[in-house]
Design an enzyme around this catalytic site. Structure first.
Site, PDB file in Angstrom:
ATOM      1  CG  ASN A  72      43.170 -10.362  72.347  1.00 16.64           C
ATOM      2  OD1 ASN A  72      43.335  -9.330  72.885  1.00 16.64           O
ATOM      3  ND2 ASN A  72      43.754 -10.982  71.544  1.00 16.64           N
ATOM      4  CB  CYS A  83      44.608 -10.349  67.765  1.00 19.65           C
ATOM      5  SG  CYS A  83      46.295 -10.432  67.581  1.00 19.65           S
ATOM      6  CD  GLU A 114      54.152  -8.838  74.087  1.00 20.17           C
ATOM      7  OE1 GLU A 114      54.915  -9.227  74.741  1.00 20.17           O
ATOM      8  OE2 GLU A 114      53.483  -7.712  74.211  1.00 20.17           O
TER       9      GLU A 114
HETATM   10  C1  UDX Z   1      44.722  -6.413  69.701  1.00 21.60           C
HETATM   11  C2  UDX Z   1      44.838  -6.083  71.278  1.00 21.60           C
HETATM   12  O1  UDX Z   1      44.548  -4.831  71.209  1.00 21.60           O
HETATM   13  C3  UDX Z   1      46.205  -6.550  71.666  1.00 21.60           C
HETATM   14  O2  UDX Z   1      46.154  -6.316  73.146  1.00 21.60           O
HETATM   15  C4  UDX Z   1      46.415  -7.732  71.310  1.00 21.60           C
HETATM   16  O3  UDX Z   1      47.865  -8.315  71.397  1.00 21.60           O
HETATM   17  C5  UDX Z   1      46.499  -8.143  69.622  1.00 21.60           C
HETATM   18  O4  UDX Z   1      45.079  -7.608  69.362  1.00 21.60           O
HETATM   19  P1  UDX Z   1      45.528  -5.252  67.315  1.00 21.60           P
HETATM   20  O5  UDX Z   1      44.703  -6.198  66.721  1.00 21.60           O
HETATM   21  O6  UDX Z   1      46.654  -4.663  66.834  1.00 21.60           O
HETATM   22  O7  UDX Z   1      45.631  -5.430  68.882  1.00 21.60           O
HETATM   23  O8  UDX Z   1      44.306  -3.755  67.374  1.00 21.60           O
HETATM   24  P2  UDX Z   1      43.426  -2.984  68.157  1.00 21.60           P
HETATM   25  O9  UDX Z   1      43.935  -1.608  68.516  1.00 21.60           O
HETATM   26  O10 UDX Z   1      43.112  -3.621  69.563  1.00 21.60           O
HETATM   27  O11 UDX Z   1      41.983  -3.077  67.189  1.00 21.60           O
HETATM   28  C6  UDX Z   1      41.496  -4.000  66.966  1.00 21.60           C
HETATM   29  C7  UDX Z   1      40.372  -3.828  65.857  1.00 21.60           C
HETATM   30  O12 UDX Z   1      39.151  -3.161  66.712  1.00 21.60           O
HETATM   31  C8  UDX Z   1      40.358  -2.736  64.761  1.00 21.60           C
HETATM   32  O13 UDX Z   1      40.029  -3.153  63.641  1.00 21.60           O
HETATM   33  C9  UDX Z   1      40.040  -1.503  65.371  1.00 21.60           C
HETATM   34  O14 UDX Z   1      39.652  -0.434  64.372  1.00 21.60           O
HETATM   35  C10 UDX Z   1      38.902  -2.012  66.387  1.00 21.60           C
HETATM   36  N1  UDX Z   1      38.436  -1.099  67.545  1.00 21.60           N
HETATM   37  C11 UDX Z   1      39.303  -0.919  68.414  1.00 21.60           C
HETATM   38  C12 UDX Z   1      37.020  -0.450  67.555  1.00 21.60           C
HETATM   39  O15 UDX Z   1      36.497  -0.575  66.389  1.00 21.60           O
HETATM   40  N2  UDX Z   1      36.994   0.347  68.522  1.00 21.60           N
HETATM   41  C13 UDX Z   1      37.734   0.657  69.465  1.00 21.60           C
HETATM   42  O16 UDX Z   1      37.347   1.393  70.207  1.00 21.60           O
HETATM   43  C14 UDX Z   1      39.170  -0.034  69.489  1.00 21.60           C
END
Ligand code: UDX
Length: 470
Positions: free
Chosen positions: A231, A283, A154
């Site tokens: 990831n 994650c 997922e």
């Molecule tokens: C992530 C993956 O995107 C998703 O595909 C997987 O199923 C679960 O893990 P999520 O943990 O909900 O999802 O958050 P995401 O939006 O990916 O952000 C993760 C972290 O990275 C956050 O702390 C966010 O602030 C940070 N981030 C994200 C950045 O610092 N810069 C970016 O450009 C994108």
């Protein structure tokens, strides 16, 4: 096989609950199993338990009809064509994924199977897990022809989980059995045929009936690696832009311009290139560590992943030092903090860099006035209010009489503050922004000294003195 498939989903966390209601939205009959009776009761009575767009409306529409909740895994398994395992895989010692919940669920499924059932790994698991599930089945005396194991990872993000589930970039189905592939294809058919997107009241998103999502069939092991590698690659992208932002600071360049310039290369793409205070959440930190351990176990040198983790850890320390250099010393300073969740749009604080920074700032002798639109209740459990930490009701209360205001989470509303009001409220008009939510010029025009990530600092007083316009 009829179009409606009977699905059991084991685990009612982010992935399990979202999958359960979305499968119901796609027309299937779902039974969602959790061994926590309190959770089951809450879900039965309509409490969503997590802050997630569209989840309340879908739960309301289907609970106790197309989605039922139970704590009886045996009963749920016996009535299902496919059982999705969506239980937690927490980080164990030195980063290895702890698979004890997956194993326990597999054993219980084995004891209840009485007709052909597809067992689907939805949790993020290391590459050898499907083999272990298979072995657990066989050790419990389940005949080979009664089951197949499929990996169907997922990719949903918190905050947009329902939309991500129903409008995926791709659906990955890893299996070595044609029979199991047929069951999974049937389950996802409402999406892959485009039929769902024509349904009245369908959740909006970028997939349409003319551009439905593709289903990628792979081997079970490849699917398991696709999840970890996706990831890890996204985390690598974030660490890469954070390292570039440090370089920009040293060279007096602007990382936002650099990110735009790199992202316009279609081979790289613009997403996940936002610099900040490091990635967090349930994650990325866990999955990068688990993937690193898988490589070690298999004797493969993947030290690149250790560098990704190092850059991520250092990014928080760099931010702390940025606050220190903005204020000269930290002891006794009063700071406003905007944001506690690991990213905007969620109340989740797991592995939140914001929480870690608040902890570090308190240890340095600062006192904090913190505000978050959704995560304060959860934050209070891990960081109780006290003499060094106060939780306040909004952004302006957080700014009141502080030596500096820190932006730690990218909630969109934090990018739309009344800057004149902020300036009047703060003792010193200094903003240290860990998420680059503002244009430096806009801050300057509003009389605020602005520190951000990977961009030249704009000092209000210096620039006024330089232009002679005090
Ligand atoms: C992530 C993956 O995107 C998703 O595909 C997987 O199923 C679960 O893990 P999520 O943990 O909900 O999802 O958050 P995401 O939006 O990916 O952000 C993760 C972290 O990275 C956050 O702390 C966010 O602030 C940070 N981030 C994200 C950045 O610092 N810069 C970016 O450009 C994108």
């Amino acid at each position: 096989m009829s179009n409606t498939i009977r699905i059991a989903v084991v685990g009612s966390g982010y992935v399990g609950l979202v999958a359960a209601v979305c499968f119901a939205e796609m027309g299937h009959n779902v039974i969602c199993v959790d061994n926590d009776q309190q959770k089951v009761d809450a879900l039965r009575s309509g409490d969503c338990l997590i802050h997630e767009a569209h989840l309340p409306e879908l739960l309301e529409r289907y609970r106790n009809s197309r989605v039922r909740f139970t704590n009886d895994l045996g009963e749920a398994t016996r009535g299902a064509d496919a059982v999705f395992i969506a239980v937690g895989t927490p980080q164990g010692d030195s980063g290895v994924a702890d698979l004890s919940y997956v194993e326990a669920v597999a054993s219980e499924i084995a004891r209840s199977l009485n007709s052909y059932t597809v067992i689907v790994e939805k949790s993020t698991v290391p590459v050898y897990t499907n083999e272990w599930i298979r072995r657990v089945m066989e050790r419990n005396g389940v005949a080979k022809h009664l089951f197949d194991v499929v990996s169907n990872p997922e990719f949903l993000r918190e905050g947009t989980a329902v939309r991500d589930f129903l409008h995926p970039d791709r659906i990955v189905v890893g299996t070595d059995s044609e029979r199991a592939a047929a069951v999974l294809s049937k389950i996802y058919e409402p999406l892959t045929s485009g039929g769902y997107y024509e349904q009245p009241g369908a959740i909006d998103g970028f997939c349409t009936s003319s551009e439905p999502p593709p289903l990628l069939l792979t081997s079970t092991k490849s699917a398991e690696i696709i999840k970890h590698a996706s990831n890890a690659f996204l985390a690598l992208k974030i660490s890469f832009i954070n390292a570039v932002s440090n370089l920009c600071e040293a060279a007096n360049a602007d990382v936002e311009q650099v990110a735009r310039g790199i992202g316009m290369d279609s081979r790289i793409g613009p997403r996940f290139l936002r610099p900040g205070i490091g990635y967090g959440g349930s994650c990325f930190p866990k999955d990068v560590a688990a993937f690193r351990c898988v490589a070690e176990e298999l004797g493969v040198d993947f030290s690149l992943l250790a560098e990704v983790e190092k850059v991520n850890k250092d990014q928080k320390i760099r931010f702390l030092n940025k606050v220190r250099s903005a204020l000269w010393t930290l002891r006794g300073k009063k700071l406003g903090v905007l944001g506690l969740s690991f990213k905007g749009g969620t109340d989740d604080i797991r592995e939140s860099p914001a929480i870690e920074l608040v902890r570090m700032l308190i240890a340095e002798g600062c006192s904090i006035r913190a505000f978050d639109p959704a995560a304060m209740t959860r934050a209070e459990h891990v960081l109780p209010a006290g003499s060094s930490l106060q939780y306040v009701s909004d952004e302006y209360a957080a700014s009141n009489d502080v030596d500096a205001l820190l932006i730690l989470t990218d909630w969109s509303e934090f990018g739309r503050l009344d800057l004149q009001r902020l300036n009047r409220l703060m003792r010193y008009p200094i903003v240290v922004d860990g998420r680059n939510l503002y244009e430096p010029d806009v801050m300057l025009k509003n009389g605020i000294t602005y520190f951000s990530v990977g961009r030249p600092t704009r000092h209000h007083m210096h620039e006024l003195a330089a232009t002679g316009t005090r």
